[in-house]
Design a protein around this motif. Structure first.
Motif: not given
Length: 395
Positions: A106-111, A199-202, A229-237
């Motif tokens: 997601a970060l790469m796509a934004a950049l 702004i990229i907000f991670d 906005v960059v987000d992920s399921m990794s850390k949460t779940f």
């Protein structure tokens, strides 16, 4: 004879990820028979809930194993829209959401969407080790800005040039676990409006805040239009290996950005998206327990580290990290603990110069292993300045 062709500077000049490298060193050491206790990994070490796994299995049996929409399934994007509305107050259309294989993509796509050759992107230091390399891979130039305890708005203003295309903000912060206060976000927002940068907000650790509300950049009036906005399921779940994240974009931007998805990954597998959808449905049932577990471990760990001479460990506001200040060279202390008591932590300087003099500890191992690791650290203490340097585990 013609000389061999050369690899591009884009990849040959990259430094390895410090976090991934240490994980590999630990893996090699364990394979050789050493009992390494890892307090270094960003993997929350949570078993994925069986109901999430079952959702993926059902989807595969139902035939969801083919190409799908490049932006992601509508059901998952609808759920992400609801999630953003509930947690940040920002109103998105499903067309503004792109599902990605993890937060890093997601970060790469934004950049890729915003950075042209030699554009500058301001990156936080200490900060996630992949920010700078991702900027470089997109042809840009990372500009590090110290943000250990606060965002110095005057220093930020001095760092802005006509080539500044964006700033990356991470909250809660990896490695410090600091939550950026709304006042700081508003100061950055004002500069973004004045100078016209993105702004990229991670926010990949947003769900692991212990108490209170979460200030978000997209929640500030008028800022959704210039925030990725960059987000992920990794850390949460506990879904790090599933590689599932998303990018929430300014209105209309996804029409261009989705073309990068089409020409790179095409789409995230549908059965993985089905698992993500189930995870979001189970949020209230499982996430509070994970959050409480990590907070309890952080409190216990901080208390014991503060009992060791030369270590000062503030209690974090979120995540499963601690970032204690240490009296000595952070690289040598991390090496000392690994070599003498088989405990792996990361030097703070791995996250940029502003992190020097700190260590990053991750309390994601079992409670038993955490207690044993802390006992070993208490035994080892900080190395004497006269102690000879040693060589750490080979990566």
């Amino acid at each position: 004879m013609l000389s061999a062709p050369q690899l591009s500077a884009r990849v040959s000049s990259l430094k390895p990820s410090a976090t991934v490298e240490l994980t590999e060193r630990v893996r090699v050491a364990r394979a050789s028979g050493r009992k390494i206790l890892g307090l270094s990994s960003g993997d929350p070490n949570i078993d994925t809930d069986p109901r999430i796994i079952e959702a993926a299995t059902r989807a595969m049996h139902d035939g969801d194993t083919h190409y799908g929409p490049s932006a992601g399934s509508l059901a998952l994007r609808d759920a992400i829209v609801e999630r953003e509305s509930r947690l940040s107050g920002a109103t998105y259309d499903p067309a503004d959401i792109i599902v990605t294989p993890g937060g890093k993509f997601a970060l790469m796509a934004a950049l890729m969407a915003m950075v042209d050759a030699d554009d500058e992107v301001i990156v936080p230091v200490p900060g996630w080790v992949s920010y700078g390399p991702c900027v470089r891979m997109c042809g840009g130039r990372p500009v590090p800005l110290a943000m250990l305890d606060t965002i110095d708005v005057e220093a930020l203003a001095r760092a802005i040039t006509p080539r500044t295309k964006a700033i990356i903000l991470n909250s809660p912060v990896n490695p410090t676990a600091r939550v950026l206060p709304e006042a700081e976000l508003r100061q950055v927002a004002e500069l973004a409006r004045k100078h016209g940068f993105w702004i990229i907000f991670d926010q990949v650790y947003r769900d692991l805040i212990h108490d209170g509300t979460f200030p978000s950049m997209q929640g500030i009036e008028g800022m959704r239009e210039r925030t990725f906005v960059v987000d992920s399921m990794s850390k949460t779940f506990g879904m790090t290996g599933w590689r599932l994240g998303y990018l929430a974009l300014p209105p209309g931007a996804s029409k261009a950005v989705v073309k990068f998805i089409q020409h790179s990954i095409y789409c995230v597998p549908g059965f993985i998206q089905a698992a993500g959808l189930e995870a979001l449905r189970l949020y209230d049932q499982i996430v509070p327990g994970y959050r409480a577990t990590f907070e309890a471990r952080q409190k216990r760990t901080a208390a014991r580290l503060n009992g060791i001479e030369g270590i000062s460990c503030p209690l974090p506001e979120a995540t499963f990290y601690l970032f204690p200040a240490i009296a000595g060279d952070d690289i040598e202390i991390a090496r000392h603990w690994l070599d003498t008591v088989d405990v792996a932590v990361l030097p703070g300087s791995s996250f940029g110069e502003a992190g020097a003099g700190h260590l990053r500890l991750s309390v994601t191992c079992s409670d038993a292993d955490l207690d044993e690791a802390l006992a070993r650290i208490e035994q080892a203490g900080l190395p004497s300045k006269n102690q000879p340097k040693t060589i750490g585990v080979q990566r």
